[in-house]
Design a protein around this motif. Sequence first.
Motif, mmCIF file in Angstrom:
data_model
loop_
_atom_site.group_PDB
_atom_site.id
_atom_site.type_symbol
_atom_site.label_atom_id
_atom_site.label_comp_id
_atom_site.label_asym_id
_atom_site.label_seq_id
_atom_site.Cartn_x
_atom_site.Cartn_y
_atom_site.Cartn_z
ATOM 1 N N VAL A 1 0.774 -1.291 0.151
ATOM 2 C CA VAL A 1 -0.070 -0.126 0.051
ATOM 3 C C VAL A 1 0.826 1.298 0.105
ATOM 4 N N GLU A 2 2.101 1.077 0.061
ATOM 5 C CA GLU A 2 3.049 2.306 0.216
ATOM 6 C C GLU A 2 2.803 3.252 -0.851
ATOM 7 N N ASP A 3 2.588 2.685 -2.111
ATOM 8 C CA ASP A 3 2.419 3.641 -3.321
ATOM 9 C C ASP A 3 1.280 4.534 -3.288
ATOM 10 N N THR A 4 0.197 3.957 -2.477
ATOM 11 C CA THR A 4 -1.138 4.814 -2.500
ATOM 12 C C THR A 4 -1.358 5.452 -1.116
ATOM 13 N N LEU A 5 -0.808 5.101 -0.078
ATOM 14 C CA LEU A 5 -0.963 5.512 1.445
ATOM 15 C C LEU A 5 0.343 5.836 2.130
ATOM 16 N N SER A 6 0.254 7.007 2.393
ATOM 17 C CA SER A 6 1.423 7.576 3.125
ATOM 18 C C SER A 6 1.482 7.325 4.798
ATOM 19 N N ILE A 7 2.479 7.281 5.218
ATOM 20 C CA ILE A 7 2.579 6.943 6.765
ATOM 21 C C ILE A 7 1.816 7.904 7.477
ATOM 22 N N GLU A 8 1.798 9.258 7.196
ATOM 23 C CA GLU A 8 1.056 10.102 8.057
ATOM 24 C C GLU A 8 -0.336 9.968 7.676
ATOM 25 N N ASP A 9 -0.832 9.721 6.595
ATOM 26 C CA ASP A 9 -2.375 9.396 6.671
ATOM 27 C C ASP A 9 -2.757 8.014 7.454
ATOM 28 N N TYR A 10 -1.916 7.120 7.438
ATOM 29 C CA TYR A 10 -2.064 5.957 8.386
ATOM 30 C C TYR A 10 -2.037 6.258 9.753
ATOM 31 N N LEU A 11 -1.193 7.339 10.066
ATOM 32 C CA LEU A 11 -1.194 7.578 11.595
ATOM 33 C C LEU A 11 -2.191 8.386 12.030
ATOM 34 N N LYS A 12 -2.732 9.036 11.098
ATOM 35 C CA LYS A 12 -4.261 9.791 11.423
ATOM 36 C C LYS A 12 -5.291 8.803 11.685
ATOM 37 N N HIS A 13 -5.317 7.958 10.681
ATOM 38 C CA HIS A 13 -6.415 6.789 10.899
ATOM 39 C C HIS A 13 -6.281 5.895 12.191
ATOM 40 N N PHE A 14 -4.807 5.674 12.464
ATOM 41 C CA PHE A 14 -4.692 5.082 13.808
ATOM 42 C C PHE A 14 -5.184 5.835 14.797
ATOM 43 N N ASP A 15 -4.742 7.087 14.910
ATOM 44 C CA ASP A 15 -5.099 7.797 16.090
ATOM 45 C C ASP A 15 -6.554 7.981 16.309
ATOM 46 N N GLN A 16 -7.318 7.851 15.165
ATOM 47 C CA GLN A 16 -8.818 8.037 15.223
ATOM 48 C C GLN A 16 -9.333 6.767 15.819
ATOM 49 N N GLU A 17 -9.027 5.764 15.255
ATOM 50 C CA GLU A 17 -9.492 4.479 15.662
ATOM 51 C C GLU A 17 -9.234 3.809 16.878
ATOM 52 N N LEU A 18 -7.775 4.145 17.148
ATOM 53 C CA LEU A 18 -7.119 3.475 18.509
ATOM 54 C C LEU A 18 -6.484 4.477 19.158
ATOM 55 N N PRO A 19 -7.114 5.562 19.869
ATOM 56 C CA PRO A 19 -6.507 6.794 20.446
ATOM 57 C C PRO A 19 -5.596 6.238 21.606
ATOM 58 N N SER A 20 -6.366 5.088 22.373
ATOM 59 C CA SER A 20 -5.667 4.915 23.558
ATOM 60 C C SER A 20 -4.267 4.323 23.410
ATOM 61 N N LEU A 21 -3.824 3.938 22.293
ATOM 62 C CA LEU A 21 -2.572 3.452 22.016
ATOM 63 C C LEU A 21 -1.556 4.577 21.214
ATOM 64 N N SER A 22 -1.966 5.830 21.083
ATOM 65 C CA SER A 22 -1.425 6.869 20.268
ATOM 66 C C SER A 22 -0.031 6.803 20.651
ATOM 67 N N PHE A 23 0.503 6.591 21.900
ATOM 68 C CA PHE A 23 1.699 6.729 22.287
ATOM 69 C C PHE A 23 2.784 5.638 21.768
ATOM 70 N N ALA A 24 2.155 4.608 21.569
ATOM 71 C CA ALA A 24 3.063 3.344 20.893
ATOM 72 C C ALA A 24 3.713 3.472 19.650
ATOM 73 N N PRO A 25 5.036 3.159 19.718
ATOM 74 C CA PRO A 25 5.756 3.035 18.434
ATOM 75 C C PRO A 25 5.379 2.218 17.127
ATOM 76 N N ILE A 26 5.172 3.030 16.097
ATOM 77 C CA ILE A 26 4.741 2.113 14.984
ATOM 78 C C ILE A 26 5.991 1.665 14.038
ATOM 79 N N VAL A 27 5.788 0.474 13.580
ATOM 80 C CA VAL A 27 6.941 0.176 12.599
ATOM 81 C C VAL A 27 6.414 -0.836 11.462
ATOM 82 N N THR A 28 6.739 -0.329 10.158
ATOM 83 C CA THR A 28 6.388 -1.006 8.976
ATOM 84 C C THR A 28 7.250 -2.120 8.784
ATOM 85 N N ILE A 29 6.436 -3.282 8.413
ATOM 86 C CA ILE A 29 7.334 -4.620 8.270
ATOM 87 C C ILE A 29 6.651 -5.373 6.853
ATOM 88 N N SER A 30 7.353 -6.336 6.508
ATOM 89 C CA SER A 30 6.952 -7.219 5.369
ATOM 90 C C SER A 30 7.276 -8.648 5.967
#
Length: 247
Positions: free
Chosen positions: A93-122
């Motif tokens: 998805v990296e060609d169609t979705l930026s990590i900044e956009d995903y972080l906004k989505h994550f903070d909206q869906e799972l706000p209680s875990l907003s302090f946790a580090p996020i790492v992209t993996i394959s």
Amino acid sequence: AGTTRDSVDVRLEHNGRSLVVIDTAGVRKKKSWADDVERYSHQRATDAIRRADVAVLLLEATEPTSQIEKALVKELIDRCTPTIVALNKWDLVEDTLSIEDYLKHFDQELPSLSFAPIVTISGKTGEGLEELMALAFNLFEQAGHRETTGRLNAAFERILSERGPSSRLGTQAKVYYVSQIGTHPPTIAAVVNKPDLFEGQYERYLKNRLRDLVPFSEVPIRLRFTARRRDARHGDPGAEAPRRRRS
């Protein structure tokens, strides 16, 4: 989901350090549970959270956040388990979705875990796994850190000067003493005038500000508020009278 029925402990060494990885059973939405085996797998996953020093919440970058992830996050927060969010299949998805956009989505869906580090993996190429392992050791060390009493008291004093808890009756919140009383998770005890003033929304604000000021930026913090005990001999009518000694 469906590839593992039970949690499996895997002992390994990484860069000279020993650890145990708990490979949990895959979890599904409740409506897709076919039988008691699926329910058992879900229970084993929550049991693994209770055992873990650090948890990895594995999310699919190609899938929306579901209720099962939200339930697992609640368990992680309730248990104060340091958590890494591992975003799998990011390469799809990296060609169609930026990590900044995903972080906004994550903070909206799972706000209680907003302090946790996020790492992209394959999982296919192994990309990001070295960073994930380094984060796991880092979070373990953060959760085991002991902060000095002086620095904690200074942090609380600064936070209250910026924004103190509000009271409908106009009661002013006071903090008399702060000290760290435990690790894994970092547990901070505060002696205050009115513990109820520090609960709820202000407690969440206090934790977020503490992460900015002390070395617990990416791990859960447990706060305990107690009222100051006053001596009845000094005229406090609410204190317990001293007991007489028997001769």
